[in-house]
Write a protein that holds these residues in place. Sequence first.
Motif, PDB file in Angstrom:
ATOM      1  N   GLY A  10      28.296 -47.874  11.019  1.00 51.48           N
ATOM      2  CA  GLY A  10      29.632 -48.236  11.516  1.00 51.48           C
ATOM      3  C   GLY A  10      30.734 -47.588  10.700  1.00 51.48           C
ATOM      4  O   GLY A  10      31.709 -47.056  11.248  1.00 51.48           O
ATOM      5  N   LYS A  11      30.574 -47.611   9.382  1.00 48.97           N
ATOM      6  CA  LYS A  11      31.578 -46.983   8.504  1.00 48.97           C
ATOM      7  C   LYS A  11      31.612 -45.468   8.705  1.00 48.97           C
ATOM      8  O   LYS A  11      32.664 -44.843   8.689  1.00 48.97           O
ATOM      9  CB  LYS A  11      31.296 -47.310   7.026  1.00 48.97           C
ATOM     10  CG  LYS A  11      31.528 -48.746   6.680  1.00 48.97           C
ATOM     11  CD  LYS A  11      32.993 -49.094   6.816  1.00 48.97           C
ATOM     12  CE  LYS A  11      33.204 -50.557   6.448  1.00 48.97           C
ATOM     13  NZ  LYS A  11      34.551 -51.010   6.684  1.00 48.97           N
ATOM     14  N   ALA A  12      30.462 -44.860   8.897  1.00 47.23           N
ATOM     15  CA  ALA A  12      30.409 -43.417   9.138  1.00 47.23           C
ATOM     16  C   ALA A  12      31.119 -43.055  10.437  1.00 47.23           C
ATOM     17  O   ALA A  12      31.848 -42.062  10.510  1.00 47.23           O
ATOM     18  CB  ALA A  12      28.962 -42.938   9.161  1.00 47.23           C
ATOM     19  N   PRO A  63      25.915 -51.552   8.998  1.00 50.33           N
ATOM     20  CA  PRO A  63      27.248 -51.374   8.422  1.00 50.33           C
ATOM     21  C   PRO A  63      27.509 -49.937   7.970  1.00 50.33           C
ATOM     22  O   PRO A  63      28.612 -49.424   8.127  1.00 50.33           O
ATOM     23  CB  PRO A  63      27.277 -52.325   7.223  1.00 50.33           C
ATOM     24  CG  PRO A  63      26.230 -53.331   7.489  1.00 50.33           C
ATOM     25  CD  PRO A  63      25.180 -52.611   8.293  1.00 50.33           C
ATOM     26  N   ALA A  64      26.517 -49.263   7.438  1.00 50.03           N
ATOM     27  CA  ALA A  64      26.695 -47.885   6.978  1.00 50.03           C
ATOM     28  C   ALA A  64      26.980 -46.956   8.159  1.00 50.03           C
ATOM     29  O   ALA A  64      27.836 -46.073   8.088  1.00 50.03           O
ATOM     30  CB  ALA A  64      25.465 -47.419   6.206  1.00 50.03           C
ATOM     31  N   GLU A  66      33.559 -44.836  11.828  1.00 48.49           N
ATOM     32  CA  GLU A  66      34.992 -45.031  11.574  1.00 48.49           C
ATOM     33  C   GLU A  66      35.577 -43.828  10.843  1.00 48.49           C
ATOM     34  O   GLU A  66      36.654 -43.334  11.201  1.00 48.49           O
ATOM     35  CB  GLU A  66      35.219 -46.295  10.746  1.00 48.49           C
ATOM     36  CG  GLU A  66      35.015 -47.583  11.498  1.00 48.49           C
ATOM     37  CD  GLU A  66      35.147 -48.799  10.584  1.00 48.49           C
ATOM     38  OE1 GLU A  66      35.706 -48.664   9.463  1.00 48.49           O
ATOM     39  OE2 GLU A  66      34.702 -49.874  10.991  1.00 48.49           O
ATOM     40  N   ALA A  67      34.893 -43.335   9.815  1.00 46.29           N
ATOM     41  CA  ALA A  67      35.363 -42.182   9.061  1.00 46.29           C
ATOM     42  C   ALA A  67      35.448 -40.947   9.958  1.00 46.29           C
ATOM     43  O   ALA A  67      36.395 -40.157   9.871  1.00 46.29           O
ATOM     44  CB  ALA A  67      34.461 -41.915   7.865  1.00 46.29           C
TER      45      ALA A  67
END
Length: 165
Positions: A20-22, A17-18, A24-25
């Motif tokens: 994936g969020k990186a 998840p980390a 996306e950002a």
Amino acid sequence: MNATPPPHTDSDRGVVPAVGKALEAGIVVLFIAVLTTTLYGGVVPDARSAAGDEVGERTLQHAAASVEAAIPAAAQASAVGVNRTVAERRVSLPATIRGERYRVTANGTSLVLVHDRERVGGRTPLVLPDTVRSVRGNWTGGDGLVRVTTHPDGGLVVELAEGSA
């Protein structure tokens, strides 16, 4: 030599998840960078020039109307006294157009707006009575003054002056 990959552990699953969020950002930051570059590279400067051109035209029209209104209807062209002031009128103009200084200059029987930007500027004719012999002077933005005086040979002279009297 057939190596098998090590089995996944629970700690590996916590990283997904980390990551994936990186990603996306990163995509959002890239999108904003591309959008900003596009806008400030073409769209925004064109809009600022168009707005500057409109402000320049309005400023020139206001200046012309102020010059025309400064001449008293009942002014005597043969008024007694040489260079006697017949009328004065204060004119308030924008200090800058499109963030830069400009100049309004009397050119015969018209006013000319001179600006560093090519799209900002123009010329407008003045509607003056026959008693006016000449229009001279200039303003460099901000407050100006229209002074109407008598001419030694008869008639009136309109002068554009800086600031106040």
